[in-house]
Design an enzyme around this catalytic site. Structure first.
Site, PDB file in Angstrom:
ATOM      1  N   ASN A   7       0.847  -1.198   0.000  1.00  0.00           N
ATOM      2  CA  ASN A   7       0.000   0.000   0.000  1.00  0.00           C
ATOM      3  C   ASN A   7       0.879   1.243   0.000  1.00  0.00           C
ATOM      4  O   ASN A   7       1.072   1.891   1.025  1.00  0.00           O
ATOM      5  CB  ASN A   7      -0.916  -0.034   1.229  1.00  0.00           C
ATOM      6  CG  ASN A   7      -2.010   1.007   1.148  1.00  0.00           C
ATOM      7  OD1 ASN A   7      -1.896   2.095   1.683  1.00  0.00           O
ATOM      8  ND2 ASN A   7      -3.084   0.660   0.474  1.00  0.00           N
TER       9      ASN A   7
ATOM     10  N   GLY B  42      -2.249   1.875   4.766  1.00  0.00           N
ATOM     11  CA  GLY B  42      -0.918   2.440   4.655  1.00  0.00           C
ATOM     12  C   GLY B  42      -0.938   3.799   3.975  1.00  0.00           C
ATOM     13  O   GLY B  42      -1.990   4.450   3.888  1.00  0.00           O
TER      14      GLY B  42
ATOM     15  N   HIS C 220      -0.928   4.832   0.923  1.00  0.00           N
ATOM     16  CA  HIS C 220      -1.896   5.005  -0.168  1.00  0.00           C
ATOM     17  C   HIS C 220      -3.286   5.222   0.387  1.00  0.00           C
ATOM     18  O   HIS C 220      -4.017   6.118  -0.052  1.00  0.00           O
ATOM     19  CB  HIS C 220      -1.853   3.785  -1.091  1.00  0.00           C
ATOM     20  CG  HIS C 220      -2.472   4.015  -2.432  1.00  0.00           C
ATOM     21  ND1 HIS C 220      -3.804   3.815  -2.682  1.00  0.00           N
ATOM     22  CD2 HIS C 220      -1.928   4.433  -3.618  1.00  0.00           C
ATOM     23  CE1 HIS C 220      -4.064   4.080  -3.955  1.00  0.00           C
ATOM     24  NE2 HIS C 220      -2.939   4.460  -4.551  1.00  0.00           N
ATOM     25  N   CYS C 221      -3.683   4.434   1.378  1.00  0.00           N
ATOM     26  CA  CYS C 221      -4.995   4.587   2.005  1.00  0.00           C
ATOM     27  C   CYS C 221      -5.154   5.950   2.676  1.00  0.00           C
ATOM     28  O   CYS C 221      -6.245   6.523   2.695  1.00  0.00           O
ATOM     29  CB  CYS C 221      -5.211   3.505   3.067  1.00  0.00           C
ATOM     30  SG  CYS C 221      -5.446   1.839   2.430  1.00  0.00           S
ATOM     31  N   MET C 222      -4.069   6.470   3.247  1.00  0.00           N
ATOM     32  CA  MET C 222      -4.146   7.684   4.060  1.00  0.00           C
ATOM     33  C   MET C 222      -4.086   8.960   3.234  1.00  0.00           C
ATOM     34  O   MET C 222      -3.989  10.050   3.810  1.00  0.00           O
ATOM     35  CB  MET C 222      -3.008   7.698   5.083  1.00  0.00           C
ATOM     36  CG  MET C 222      -3.105   6.643   6.157  1.00  0.00           C
ATOM     37  SD  MET C 222      -1.934   6.907   7.495  1.00  0.00           S
ATOM     38  CE  MET C 222      -0.373   6.820   6.618  1.00  0.00           C
TER      39      MET C 222
END
Length: 415
Positions: free
Chosen positions: A359, A402, A404-406
């Protein structure tokens, strides 16, 4: 420079990142309890102070690469610029929290509207505990209220997943999806982006198209949306995003944008693989991270290619199995590199995928932000010529996400 003068513009996952939307974790994490973890989609309770420190280091790492960092609570506060908008927002949030048309509704609404706008936004995010509000005695004289007072401590539940800004909305080209989240615990989150896009001075006058809206029937989340190139989007058919939502988005994109193809990858529908970006991200012109467990023993997977057909309202859909072949064709490249999480080791890849080793947030071609704890994957990336900017994530990763998600990229330079 194309895209920089627009409030949103994304034509690649790897273009130089110019502007990103984040949410610094707040008291919503302090309102997690063991009893509510399942309902709020968490496996553990992060330590807020450390999570904030880690998030600040993440934001600083982005700023260190010249990225403009915007924050969700600040944009929402600026968007709610009148009493009419404040009241409308509170009414919608209370209704979505299933507190509308109840005896507590007016008292809860007054409590929120009496707060300054920024404090009100943060309180909605953090949740409203029952012991924060004094109700008239008659409010308790109803069966469901008496039962709930014993069992559930909130009038408004906290939104602990808000720091994963990728999911409630995602930019594709010069438009975006404002998503209908899969689970009730997250369904309110995209309401913030709705108000920002409609009422914030930076976005409201841009006439930004919405490819898929939060009022649609089927669920879609931003972690399943990756912009491969100027004409191709990759989407995950996952636990959180349905095939119906992808096809509906394709119809809108093909009719009103320059995108002509969506590659839909079917991944296991489980919490471990909740979004495509937990198992697959783009890190360079020809390179991707991948968790090997999303492919079968022959290295194949179910791939559905939706393509624009001139004069037809619906896309043509073809079926493929070879991911490398599909990526080569879409990118017009002779070869692509799939860099396996954990180096492909069956134990390491499972461990580091759980801590979001795949991620990654790409800030420029071949330059990514990653959690430092995923040292095997990071080593493999460096061996492949990828620059890895490591940030701590021991507490942030407890929410199952991670870099990318944040992050919700708003503007990237074209590749």
């Amino acid at each position: 420079m194309v895209g920089v003068d627009r409030p949103i513009h994304i034509t690649s996952e790897i273009g130089i990142l110019k502007t990103v939307l984040l949410h610094r974790p707040g008291d919503e994490l302090e309102n997690l309890t063991p009893e509510c973890l399942d309902d709020l989609l968490f496996d553990d309770i992060p330590y807020l102070k450390r999570a904030q420190e880690e998030h600040d280091q993440f934001a600083d790492a982005l700023r260190g690469r010249g990225v403009e960092v915007l924050y969700l609570d600040q944009l929402a506060t600026e968007a709610l610029s009148s009493e009419e908008l404040r009241e409308q927002f509170v009414d919608e949030m209370i209704f979505l929290s299933k507190q509308g048309s109840r005896r507590v509704t007016d008292t809860l609404k007054t409590f929120l509207l009496d707060l300054p706008t920024h404090a009100m936004v943060r309180k909605v995010m953090a949740g409203v505990r029952k012991d924060e509000i004094t109700l008239p005695p008659e409010h308790y004289q109803q069966l469901h209220a008496m039962i709930e007072n014993n069992l559930h401590p909130f009038y408004l539940d906290p939104m602990p997943s808000l720091y994963f800004t990728r999911d409630p909305a995602a930019v594709i080209g010069n438009g975006l999806t404002i998503n209908k989240m899969r689970f009730p615990a997250r369904r309110r989150e995209s309401l913030f982006m709705k108000y920002i896009m409609q009422h914030h001075s930076q976005f409201a006058n841009a006439h930004t198209p919405v490819w898929y809206d939060r009022d649609e029937k089927f669920s879609m989340e931003g972690g399943d949306e990756l912009v491969l190139s100027r004409d191709t989007v990759v989407m995950g058919i996952s636990q959180r995003t349905t095939a119906e939502a992808i096809e509906s988005t394709a119809v809108e994109l093909f009719k009103n944008s320059d995108f002509t193809r969506i590659v839909a990858l079917e991944i296991p529908k489980s919490r471990a693989f909740m979004h495509l970006d937990t198992v697959f991200t783009m890190v360079d012109y020809d390179a991707f991270t991948i968790h090997p467990a999303i492919r079968d023993h022959d290295g194949k997977m179910n791939i559905y290619i939706l393509e624009k057909v001139e004069g037809q309202p619906h896309p043509r859909i073809t079926y493929e199995r070879d991911l490398e072949h599909v990526l080569r064709v879409c990118l017009n490249l002779p070869d692509v590199r799939l860099i396996e999480c954990g180096g492909g080791d069956v134990i390491v890849s499972a461990r580091e995928q759980w801590s979001d080793g795949s991620n990654l947030l790409t800030v420029a071609p071949g330059i990514v932000v990653a959690y430092d704890r995923n040292y095997v994957t990071n080593k493999r990336l460096r061996e492949q010529g990828v620059e890895v900017i490591e940030v701590p994530g021991a507490e942030l990763v407890r929410g199952r996400g991670g870099p990318h998600c944040m992050s919700m990229p708003l503007v990237r330079e074209d590749v």
